[in-house]
Design a protein around this motif. Structure first.
Motif, PDB file in Angstrom:
ATOM      1  N   SER A  72      13.109  20.266  90.913  1.00  0.00           N
ATOM      2  CA  SER A  72      14.053  20.539  89.824  1.00  0.00           C
ATOM      3  C   SER A  72      14.691  19.271  89.252  1.00  0.00           C
ATOM      4  CB  SER A  72      15.143  21.493  90.285  1.00  0.00           C
ATOM      5  OG  SER A  72      15.940  20.900  91.286  1.00  0.00           O
ATOM      6  N   TYR A  73      14.424  18.107  89.880  1.00  0.00           N
ATOM      7  CA  TYR A  73      14.961  16.863  89.332  1.00  0.00           C
ATOM      8  C   TYR A  73      14.120  15.684  89.794  1.00  0.00           C
ATOM      9  CZ  TYR A  73      17.014  16.147  93.948  1.00  0.00           C
ATOM     10  OH  TYR A  73      17.196  15.985  95.289  1.00  0.00           O
ATOM     11  N   PHE A  74      14.330  14.564  89.130  1.00  0.00           N
ATOM     12  CA  PHE A  74      13.677  13.307  89.468  1.00  0.00           C
ATOM     13  C   PHE A  74      14.676  12.202  89.203  1.00  0.00           C
ATOM     14  CE2 PHE A  74      11.446   9.452  88.498  1.00  0.00           C
ATOM     15  CZ  PHE A  74      10.387   9.436  89.385  1.00  0.00           C
ATOM     16  N   TRP A  75      14.833  11.303  90.148  1.00  0.00           N
ATOM     17  CA  TRP A  75      15.703  10.165  89.896  1.00  0.00           C
ATOM     18  C   TRP A  75      15.294   8.985  90.764  1.00  0.00           C
ATOM     19  CZ3 TRP A  75      18.854   7.493  93.276  1.00  0.00           C
ATOM     20  CH2 TRP A  75      19.046   8.059  94.524  1.00  0.00           C
ATOM     21  N   ALA A  76      15.653   7.801  90.325  1.00  0.00           N
ATOM     22  CA  ALA A  76      15.498   6.570  91.085  1.00  0.00           C
ATOM     23  C   ALA A  76      16.531   5.591  90.534  1.00  0.00           C
ATOM     24  CB  ALA A  76      14.097   5.998  90.941  1.00  0.00           C
ATOM     25  N   VAL A  77      17.103   4.792  91.405  1.00  0.00           N
ATOM     26  CA  VAL A  77      18.165   3.869  90.997  1.00  0.00           C
ATOM     27  C   VAL A  77      17.671   2.881  89.955  1.00  0.00           C
ATOM     28  CG1 VAL A  77      19.664   2.005  91.803  1.00  0.00           C
ATOM     29  CG2 VAL A  77      19.417   4.085  93.157  1.00  0.00           C
ATOM     30  N   ASP A  78      16.516   2.327  90.170  1.00  0.00           N
ATOM     31  CA  ASP A  78      16.001   1.255  89.317  1.00  0.00           C
ATOM     32  C   ASP A  78      14.830   1.727  88.466  1.00  0.00           C
ATOM     33  OD1 ASP A  78      14.231   1.676  91.356  1.00  0.00           O
ATOM     34  OD2 ASP A  78      14.031  -0.417  91.914  1.00  0.00           O
ATOM     35  N   GLN A  79      14.889   2.951  88.037  1.00  0.00           N
ATOM     36  CA  GLN A  79      13.779   3.621  87.365  1.00  0.00           C
ATOM     37  C   GLN A  79      13.607   3.209  85.914  1.00  0.00           C
ATOM     38  OE1 GLN A  79      13.706   7.948  87.723  1.00  0.00           O
ATOM     39  NE2 GLN A  79      14.059   7.981  85.541  1.00  0.00           N
ATOM     40  N   LEU A  80      12.364   3.011  85.528  1.00  0.00           N
ATOM     41  CA  LEU A  80      11.992   2.779  84.144  1.00  0.00           C
ATOM     42  C   LEU A  80      10.803   3.689  83.871  1.00  0.00           C
ATOM     43  CD1 LEU A  80      12.199   1.125  81.495  1.00  0.00           C
ATOM     44  CD2 LEU A  80      10.598  -0.501  82.556  1.00  0.00           C
ATOM     45  N   ILE A  81      10.892   4.508  82.859  1.00  0.00           N
ATOM     46  CA  ILE A  81       9.807   5.419  82.517  1.00  0.00           C
ATOM     47  C   ILE A  81       9.178   4.945  81.212  1.00  0.00           C
ATOM     48  CG2 ILE A  81       9.185   7.800  81.938  1.00  0.00           C
ATOM     49  CD1 ILE A  81      11.562   8.676  83.700  1.00  0.00           C
ATOM     50  N   VAL A  82       7.863   4.844  81.224  1.00  0.00           N
ATOM     51  CA  VAL A  82       7.105   4.403  80.052  1.00  0.00           C
ATOM     52  C   VAL A  82       6.159   5.527  79.630  1.00  0.00           C
ATOM     53  CG1 VAL A  82       7.288   1.963  80.638  1.00  0.00           C
ATOM     54  CG2 VAL A  82       5.350   3.277  81.487  1.00  0.00           C
ATOM     55  N   PRO A  83       5.756   5.556  78.360  1.00  0.00           N
ATOM     56  CA  PRO A  83       4.936   6.655  77.880  1.00  0.00           C
ATOM     57  C   PRO A  83       3.512   6.675  78.420  1.00  0.00           C
ATOM     58  CG  PRO A  83       5.418   5.131  76.093  1.00  0.00           C
ATOM     59  CD  PRO A  83       6.184   4.673  77.283  1.00  0.00           C
ATOM     60  N   GLU A 102      19.031  -5.675  78.321  1.00  0.00           N
ATOM     61  CA  GLU A 102      19.247  -4.432  79.063  1.00  0.00           C
ATOM     62  C   GLU A 102      18.633  -4.428  80.461  1.00  0.00           C
ATOM     63  OE1 GLU A 102      17.759  -1.654  76.126  1.00  0.00           O
ATOM     64  OE2 GLU A 102      19.823  -1.131  75.597  1.00  0.00           O
ATOM     65  N   LEU A 103      17.891  -5.487  80.812  1.00  0.00           N
ATOM     66  CA  LEU A 103      17.310  -5.541  82.151  1.00  0.00           C
ATOM     67  C   LEU A 103      18.396  -5.442  83.219  1.00  0.00           C
ATOM     68  CD1 LEU A 103      14.795  -5.852  83.915  1.00  0.00           C
ATOM     69  CD2 LEU A 103      15.142  -8.330  83.793  1.00  0.00           C
ATOM     70  N   ALA A 104      19.554  -6.032  82.954  1.00  0.00           N
ATOM     71  CA  ALA A 104      20.659  -6.001  83.912  1.00  0.00           C
ATOM     72  C   ALA A 104      21.182  -4.583  84.148  1.00  0.00           C
ATOM     73  CB  ALA A 104      21.799  -6.893  83.428  1.00  0.00           C
ATOM     74  N   TYR A 105      20.935  -3.676  83.215  1.00  0.00           N
ATOM     75  CA  TYR A 105      21.376  -2.291  83.367  1.00  0.00           C
ATOM     76  C   TYR A 105      20.271  -1.414  83.959  1.00  0.00           C
ATOM     77  CZ  TYR A 105      24.930  -4.061  80.243  1.00  0.00           C
ATOM     78  OH  TYR A 105      25.923  -4.831  79.707  1.00  0.00           O
ATOM     79  N   ALA A 106      19.030  -1.740  83.653  1.00  0.00           N
ATOM     80  CA  ALA A 106      17.906  -0.918  84.105  1.00  0.00           C
ATOM     81  C   ALA A 106      17.430  -1.302  85.502  1.00  0.00           C
ATOM     82  CB  ALA A 106      16.744  -1.035  83.117  1.00  0.00           C
ATOM     83  N   GLY A 107      17.560  -2.577  85.840  1.00  0.00           N
ATOM     84  CA  GLY A 107      17.047  -3.053  87.117  1.00  0.00           C
ATOM     85  C   GLY A 107      18.143  -3.265  88.132  1.00  0.00           C
TER      86      GLY A 107
END
Length: 115
Positions: A72-83, A102-107
């Motif tokens: 029912s969900y998916f998460w990861a702290v340092d997650q980046l999803i690409v198409p 934005e790397l400082a926010y995504a990573g």
């Protein structure tokens, strides 16, 4: 990726990205990978990059196994999803994260220089 080197390394003027591609995966097909991004200022950032199809596959598997509340969900702290899967698509996303700051926010910043 050299003999014994588990990383696919992409060197660009504004960063170096090391993709930890498994032995059974190609650069073109990788859909779930840990990446370390080194910036010219000496900082190192970690990301886990998933393709949309990989997120869908994981959620479907978890529906079967009951993990993550039955998918029912998916998460990861340092997650980046690409198409799309593949190092080129992932590199394009990292390039934009670096360009935009934005790397400082995504990573997640790595404190260990040997990461």
């Amino acid at each position: 990726m050299g003999a014994g080197d588990p990383y696919v390394t992409v060197t660009e003027p504004t960063f170096v990205a090391r993709f930890l591609v498994g032995p059974d995966t190609t650069e073109e097909s990788v859909a779930n990978v840990d990446v370390f991004v080194d910036l010219p200022d000496g900082s190192r950032w970690a990301l886990t990059v998933f393709s949309l199809a990989e997120v869908h596959r994981l959620l479907a598997r978890w529906r079967e196994t009951g993990e993550a509340a039955g998918g029912s969900y998916f998460w990861a702290v340092d997650q980046l999803i690409v198409p799309e899967p593949g190092v080129p698509a992932m590199t394009a996303a990292i390039r934009e994260l670096v360009r935009s700051g934005e790397l400082a926010y995504a990573g997640v910043r790595c404190e260990d220089p040997d990461a």
